[in-house]
Structure formats: C-alpha cells, structure tokens
Design a protein around this motif. Sequence first.
Motif, mmCIF file in Angstrom:
data_model
loop_
_atom_site.group_PDB
_atom_site.id
_atom_site.type_symbol
_atom_site.label_atom_id
_atom_site.label_comp_id
_atom_site.label_asym_id
_atom_site.label_seq_id
_atom_site.Cartn_x
_atom_site.Cartn_y
_atom_site.Cartn_z
ATOM 1 N N LYS A 23 4.051 -11.206 1.646
ATOM 2 C CA LYS A 23 4.942 -10.757 2.720
ATOM 3 C C LYS A 23 6.194 -10.035 2.228
ATOM 4 O O LYS A 23 6.959 -9.522 3.044
ATOM 5 N N ARG A 24 6.399 -9.977 0.958
ATOM 6 C CA ARG A 24 7.610 -9.342 0.447
ATOM 7 C C ARG A 24 7.590 -7.843 0.716
ATOM 8 O O ARG A 24 6.594 -7.171 0.442
ATOM 9 N N CYS A 25 8.675 -7.344 1.259
ATOM 10 C CA CYS A 25 8.775 -5.907 1.518
ATOM 11 C C CYS A 25 9.043 -5.188 0.203
ATOM 12 O O CYS A 25 10.031 -5.467 -0.492
ATOM 13 N N ARG A 26 8.162 -4.253 -0.146
ATOM 14 C CA ARG A 26 8.288 -3.542 -1.419
ATOM 15 C C ARG A 26 9.044 -2.226 -1.284
ATOM 16 O O ARG A 26 9.146 -1.458 -2.242
ATOM 17 N N ILE A 27 9.568 -1.951 -0.115
ATOM 18 C CA ILE A 27 10.260 -0.688 0.136
ATOM 19 C C ILE A 27 11.765 -0.890 -0.013
ATOM 20 O O ILE A 27 12.355 -1.736 0.677
ATOM 21 N N PRO A 28 12.429 -0.145 -0.876
ATOM 22 C CA PRO A 28 13.880 -0.308 -1.057
ATOM 23 C C PRO A 28 14.680 0.335 0.074
ATOM 24 O O PRO A 28 14.145 1.127 0.861
ATOM 25 N N LYS A 29 15.941 -0.020 0.136
ATOM 26 C CA LYS A 29 16.831 0.611 1.109
ATOM 27 C C LYS A 29 17.031 2.075 0.742
ATOM 28 O O LYS A 29 17.048 2.446 -0.421
#
Length: 363
Positions: A198-204
């Motif tokens: 579930k970890r979001c791999r997209i950075p800000k």
Amino acid sequence: MRIHVWRVVFVLLLVGGHSNGKDTPDQRHERAFWSFIDKLREASGGDSANRAAMEPVLSEASEAELTTFWVELPKRIERSYCWEVWAVGAIVDGHVHHDFLDSYQSWLIFQGKEFFEATIKNPAHAVERLPADTPSTDFPFDDYVSFVADACRERRVGDMVPYVEFLKSQPEEPGGERWRWQELSQMHPELWERYFEKRCRIPKKPDMETLDDSQVVSAAEGPAGDWVDIYSGPEYFLEQYKRLPAPVRCLHAVVWMSSEVANGGYDQFFHNSTGVVAPEALDGLRLFGAQQDYDELAKVMAAFPGGGPSRDQEMRLKQKAERWGANLIESEFPSPKWPRSRDLEAILARYIRAHPEDFFRSE
C-alpha cells in the motif's frame, strides 16, 4: 544444610558493590561505544549520517574513543547479522538479498543502544522510526562508519584492526533460518501490507522550474530506483513493478539502461542484472519519444535467440553466448555514446515536465 548469615551478607555486599559503579572493562567499553554513537547521532540530528555535522565530534574524539568504536562495533554487527532482523529491513527497504543487510545494521546501531536492543528482541520494533508515508526508505547509514574510518586515517589514531579482522571472518550468510521473499508476507503481514503493498511510491511534485534536466529525472525516478530490487530474480522484480505506474516503470528501466549502455555498452546492460528491465526500457523509449534509441535497442533485443533476452540472468547469458560467443554485443551493434545519453536525458525530462501527474503527487 546450615547457611551462615555472614556468608549471605558477604555475597550481598559483593553484588551490591558490583552494581554500584564497579563495572567490568567490557561494560565500560560498551558504555563508551554507545556514548560515542549518541554524540554522532545528536550531531547529525538523528535523521542522516551527515559528515559535515559529524566533523566536530570526530575531530574532538580521543584515540581511546575511536579505538573503542572499532572494538565494539563488530559485536553489534554480529548480534544483528541474522535473517530475522533483516526480514523487517527487507520489507521496508525493498531489497531482499542479504548484501543490503549491512546498511540496515548500521542504521540500527546509529539509533542508539535502547532502540538497538529493543529491535534485537523484537525486529518489528524498527518501524517505529520508519515512516510509511514516504515513497521509499534507503539505509545509507554505513556512511558514518566510513566517516569514522576517514577521521582515523587523517589523524593517524584509532586501532581499526579488530573491525578489519572481523570483516574477514564474518560468515557469508546471516544467522538463523533463511526465508524466501514469498514468506515475508506471512512473517509480518501488517508490515508487508503497509510497506510493500500500500505504500505510495510517487513523490511530491517539486518546483521543476528550479531543477535542471538531470534533477528532474532524478526526482521522478529516485524512489523507484531506491526501492526496486533488480538483483533477486525476475519473479520478485515483477512483483515490485506491479506496484508502480507504467510511466514510472518505464522511466526506471530507461534510466538503468541508459546508465549501463553509456558505461559499458549493450553488452554490459544485458550481461548484468540490469537486463531484467529490458522490455520496460524498450517500452519507455517509445513512450518518451526516443525513437532512434528505441530502434537500436529493438534490433539488439530481436537478435537474441528465442525472440528476445530472457529476464533470468543465467538464461540471458546463455542466449548471449549462443549468438555472440566470446565477442561483445558491440561487435554487431555499436552502442550509442555520449552525448547521446545526455540527449536522452533531455528527452526524459521534457516528457516528465509535460506529464508531471504521471510521476508526482500534488500533495
């Protein structure tokens, strides 16, 4: 059996005297070691092993402090060199091969005695300082060991021999029962879900107007580059790739391909573990509009026996030997050299700037 009161009193006095500050040499060395670690951690703010911040601590450290560091460090490494401890680090870090364990061990030691001991007793304790709301977690904390080593060399103090000898004798395999990566989800189901699935791999999204092309590509690809494990076989690699959006997969693959080809040609790219990303690299070149690079890579891949290079490294090397024998792939397909790779970087950055929503989250 009669117990003489004076003997009981004598024993209690001995025990009480020992607990009232009469430490053994080992206990004094251990306390000095952790005190030195605390100084390094406090100087760095606890978040990273910052060399510049550590310099005052290292320059002021006594020879006894530095020597004790090298004597005591192997003891902590030995205690944490086990599969049970690495299971949690592997889930968080993304790399399942134990070659990456040393950096995780360094990070654990850098957190101080209380945290280290709690994690040895319960490896899942480590996640209390490992947020899941960042795209990836890297453990470059073995840097501080190098910082101390450099300080010792520069000042010509500190006996590093115990540490060097320890490294020579350290077993190749960690202790305990070895796991397969498929078992990690059963060993720590909650951590696997939180940090792997579930970890979001997209950075800000950064302010791309302030970044050059290289920085734009690095910002978009960095979390995937830190997380994806290309060294542990295609099955695990593909399980990770499923968690990434297609454009991010393509970017990660093209960055690897470009780096390897620029450094050692197509032969290096397909010879090394990096060849596992070849299909996505080809898709990426087409997606990003690098037509010339796409055409060249497509020809090389089509030349592999069986219609294309296998994702499995061993099988790929057999294919390569069958087609080119002892020759390099470059004997048939010369690789693009600089500044072609720099041109490709500009193509990637242009695409990322035009489609930021594919690589960054807004908040």
